[in-house]
Design a protein around this motif. Structure first.
Motif, PDB file in Angstrom:
ATOM      1  N   ILE A 128       0.867  -1.182   0.000  1.00  0.00           N
ATOM      2  CA  ILE A 128       0.000   0.000   0.000  1.00  0.00           C
ATOM      3  C   ILE A 128       0.902   1.230   0.000  1.00  0.00           C
ATOM      4  N   ASP A 129       0.670   2.122  -0.936  1.00  0.00           N
ATOM      5  CA  ASP A 129       1.389   3.398  -0.948  1.00  0.00           C
ATOM      6  C   ASP A 129       0.509   4.419  -0.243  1.00  0.00           C
ATOM      7  N   VAL A 130       0.726   4.566   1.053  1.00  0.00           N
ATOM      8  CA  VAL A 130      -0.135   5.428   1.866  1.00  0.00           C
ATOM      9  C   VAL A 130      -0.054   6.896   1.451  1.00  0.00           C
ATOM     10  N   PRO A 131       1.136   7.471   1.233  1.00  0.00           N
ATOM     11  CA  PRO A 131       1.201   8.895   0.873  1.00  0.00           C
ATOM     12  C   PRO A 131       0.420   9.246  -0.394  1.00  0.00           C
ATOM     13  N   THR A 132       0.426   8.345  -1.396  1.00  0.00           N
ATOM     14  CA  THR A 132      -0.301   8.637  -2.638  1.00  0.00           C
ATOM     15  C   THR A 132      -1.708   8.041  -2.655  1.00  0.00           C
ATOM     16  N   LYS A 133      -2.035   7.266  -1.598  1.00  0.00           N
ATOM     17  CA  LYS A 133      -3.331   6.584  -1.489  1.00  0.00           C
ATOM     18  C   LYS A 133      -3.579   5.675  -2.692  1.00  0.00           C
ATOM     19  N   GLU A 134      -2.652   4.712  -2.863  1.00  0.00           N
ATOM     20  CA  GLU A 134      -2.745   3.759  -3.957  1.00  0.00           C
ATOM     21  C   GLU A 134      -2.420   2.347  -3.445  1.00  0.00           C
ATOM     22  N   VAL A 135      -3.106   1.370  -4.021  1.00  0.00           N
ATOM     23  CA  VAL A 135      -2.840  -0.035  -3.739  1.00  0.00           C
ATOM     24  C   VAL A 135      -1.985  -0.588  -4.874  1.00  0.00           C
ATOM     25  N   ILE A 136      -0.892  -1.249  -4.542  1.00  0.00           N
ATOM     26  CA  ILE A 136       0.008  -1.805  -5.545  1.00  0.00           C
ATOM     27  C   ILE A 136      -0.348  -3.271  -5.756  1.00  0.00           C
ATOM     28  N   VAL A 137      -0.634  -3.637  -7.002  1.00  0.00           N
ATOM     29  CA  VAL A 137      -1.141  -4.977  -7.315  1.00  0.00           C
ATOM     30  C   VAL A 137      -0.183  -5.717  -8.236  1.00  0.00           C
ATOM     31  N   GLY A 138       0.123  -6.957  -7.861  1.00  0.00           N
ATOM     32  CA  GLY A 138       0.812  -7.878  -8.753  1.00  0.00           C
ATOM     33  C   GLY A 138       2.255  -7.544  -9.042  1.00  0.00           C
ATOM     34  N   SER A 139       2.851  -8.442  -9.825  1.00  0.00           N
ATOM     35  CA  SER A 139       4.267  -8.305 -10.163  1.00  0.00           C
ATOM     36  C   SER A 139       4.530  -7.127 -11.087  1.00  0.00           C
TER      37      SER A 139
ATOM     38  N   GLY B  21       6.599  -3.206   6.402  1.00  0.00           N
ATOM     39  CA  GLY B  21       7.557  -2.349   5.720  1.00  0.00           C
ATOM     40  C   GLY B  21       6.927  -1.210   4.962  1.00  0.00           C
ATOM     41  N   ASN B  22       5.582  -1.175   4.909  1.00  0.00           N
ATOM     42  CA  ASN B  22       4.895  -0.078   4.223  1.00  0.00           C
ATOM     43  C   ASN B  22       4.966   1.188   5.065  1.00  0.00           C
ATOM     44  N   LYS B  23       5.325   2.293   4.445  1.00  0.00           N
ATOM     45  CA  LYS B  23       5.337   3.569   5.139  1.00  0.00           C
ATOM     46  C   LYS B  23       3.919   3.904   5.589  1.00  0.00           C
TER      47      LYS B  23
END
Length: 554
Positions: free
Chosen positions: A209-220, A383-385
């Motif tokens: 999860i990219d909290v600062p940009t409010k985005e979910v990172i999916v897949g390879s 490890g997610n900020k």
């Protein structure tokens, strides 16, 4: 449609606080409920597993609770109050004429195969924006979707699920070894898309999860899915004991449909099964395969009796006696120390080494199932900020009383991963119940849709296909006494779990609707004291349904 108005009962036959199931035009059935001078009519059966609601519990604040699994409906509107109800029930018009109660209903809506009505969706996702992203595809996700739309949320809803099917009734995996997800999907993917405006993406795995940009990172390929609000509902990951042979081909855990397919194919007539762990999922699997004429079923457990820490020794001993009568062999106060690979096929297990105070023995097996609990499915958050202070050492997500992840704006966590404060005590606890996940999904959906956070205070409820169907409500962890009514050896009892001189949980078998009534008494703060129960106080005699009880209920 064929709408009719029929006199179904004399008004004098329905007293304040009473429910009755009545006939309606042939095979139709209707539930009547009286609260003071108002008479309500709804569907007669629960939309979960079809239990007769007339045998459930009615409260003065308009709740009708299913006698089996704690599903709850608003008796005035038919709307869902509590999971696991997957759909609302019908509500019918009533009036009194010539001393009789008349009900106006579409006759097809009174039939048992037409229990549920279409939800009153106040929104279907027409608005633009990033919307709500839900990570996970279980009970919490399904009920969150329903609640968001029922309470008027009109933004996009995106579901990112590792599983390849729509949210399912996961309880049926261990209880019945269902191998076809379409048979237990609450809603199909097509229905979620067309009626609820849900973008359901299955078979995808979230990596971070990219909290600062409010985005979910999916897949390879690191696809980014933006969100306004994020709901984490990833559930649990089955644990495997850190012993030699734990990854052999015929050593299974159970979480999804792929697991049931493997177990179903392996547990065939003449096979030898060893179950490591005497958990509820383990013992439900034992029940599911017990009719298959297996050569042997052996259970290895660390406690003196199954479920000892949850249900106590007396109930655990009664359930163990039941399973023994079905041919199950128990190795208790023992542990599996090694799984031995076959010499002819080193990829497969052929035996389990079991250690106890009596020594060591080797038990041969064709199939091994590990039922030793689950861990929060939150590895992707480590490890997610932004999540540095939001995870405890077990990987559980720390949330406040509104299920909001601590320190993060617009992020919620529900279900098996959520470590939330218990009502009344504030103690942080993670509860792995199907109902808790569903009710937390409903609560979160309402909070997001209405923008008015309310503390999550639902009483946990669970059930298990043990003996003659076990019911349980409350949080009995660390109980210091058990008040027993009846005999667990006969599979008919009520057990009251006491902690600090208060009843904190209740279990029963063949005593419906005791647990449904107990859950409402716990909710209302009206549970009798241990001394009253020891003196013979009957829960079912306590008035929480009449006009006279309204002051207490309020």
């Amino acid at each position: 449609m064929s709408t009719k108005t029929i006199a179904v009962l004399n008004e004098s036959e329905l007293k304040d606080g009473e429910m009755k199931q009545v006939d309606f035009e042939g095979e139709g059935k209707v539930l009547l409920a009286r609260l003071g001078d108002k008479i309500h009519a709804t569907s007669a059966f629960c939309t979960h597993y079809g239990a007769p609601l007339a045998k459930g519990v009615l409260t003065a604040d308009g709740r009708v609770v299913c006698p089996w699994h704690g599903a709850c409906f608003n008796v005035c509107t038919g709307d869902i109050e509590d999971a696991p109800a997957p759909a609302a029930i019908h509500s019918f018009k009533t009036h009194i004429a010539d001393g009789k109660i008349h009900v106006t209903a579409d006759t097809s809506s009174t039939l048992k195969d037409n229990l549920s009505r279409q939800p009153k969706l106040l929104a279907t996702g027409a608005s633009s924006g990033k919307g709500v992203v839900i990570v996970g595809g279980g009970s919490g996700t399904y009920h969150c979707i329903e609640s968001l739309r029922e309470h008027g949320y009109n933004g996009p809803i995106t579901v990112l699920s590792k599983e390849y099917y729509s949210p399912i009734d996961r309880t049926k995996l261990s209880k019945a070894l269902i191998t076809d997800p379409s048979k237990i999907e609450w809603r199909s993917g097509a229905e979620l898309k067309t009626k609820y405006g849900v973008d359901l993406r299955t078979g995808v795995e979230v990596s971070s999860i990219d909290v600062p940009t409010k985005e979910v990172i999916v897949g390879s390929n690191s696809q980014r899915v933006p969100y306004d609000t994020l709901v984490l509902a990833t559930g649990g990951v089955p644990r495997r004991l850190p012993i030699e042979g734990n990854d052999l081909q015929n050593v299974f855990t159970l979480r999804g449909v792929d697991d049931t397919k493997k177990i179903d194919a392996s547990c065939q007539e003449g096979k030898r099964l060893i179950v490591i762990g005497s958990s509820f999922i383990s013992m439900e699997l034992v029940i599911a395969v017990s009719s298959r004429k297996l050569a042997s079923i052996d259970v290895v457990g660390q406690e003196e009796v199954p479920f000892e820490s949850v249900l106590g020794k007396q109930v655990g001993a009664g359930l163990m006696k039941f399973h023994k009568s079905k041919g199950v062999n128990f190795h208790m106060q023992a542990q599996a120390s090694k799984i031995i690979a076959s010499k002819s096929d080193p990829s497969r297990a052929e035996a389990v080494v079991v250690k106890s105070s009596a020594g060591e023995q080797t038990i041969h097996a064709d199939v091994v199932i590990m039922g030793v609990g689950v861990a929060p499915a939150t590895e992707f958050l480590k490890g997610n900020k932004g999540f540095e202070g939001a995870l405890d050492k077990s990987g559980a997500v720390l949330v406040d009383e509104f299920l909001r992840v601590k320190g993060l704006d617009g992020v919620y966590a529900i279900g098996d991963i959520a470590m939330y404060p218990q009502p009344g005590t504030g103690e942080l606890r993670r509860i792995e119940h199907w109902n808790v996940a569903g009710n937390q999904g409903r609560a979160t959906g309402k909070t997001i849709a209405e923008g008015k956070p309310q503390p999550f205070v639902k009483i946990p409820v669970f059930w298990s296909a043990q003996g003659q169907q076990l019911r349980y409500c409350g949080v009995g962890a660390g109980f210091d006494d058990v008040i027993m009514v009846g005999n667990p050896d006969e599979m008919k009892f009520i057990a009251y779990y006491v902690k600090d001189d208060k009843v904190v949980a209740v279990a029963s078998m063949q005593q419906d609707p005791v647990v449904s009534k107990a859950s409402e008494l716990l909710r209302l703060g009206l549970m009798p004291s241990p001394s009253e129960l020891r003196a013979g106080k009957d829960l079912l005699s306590i008035d929480i349904q009449t006009v006279g009880a309204k002051a207490k209920v309020a």
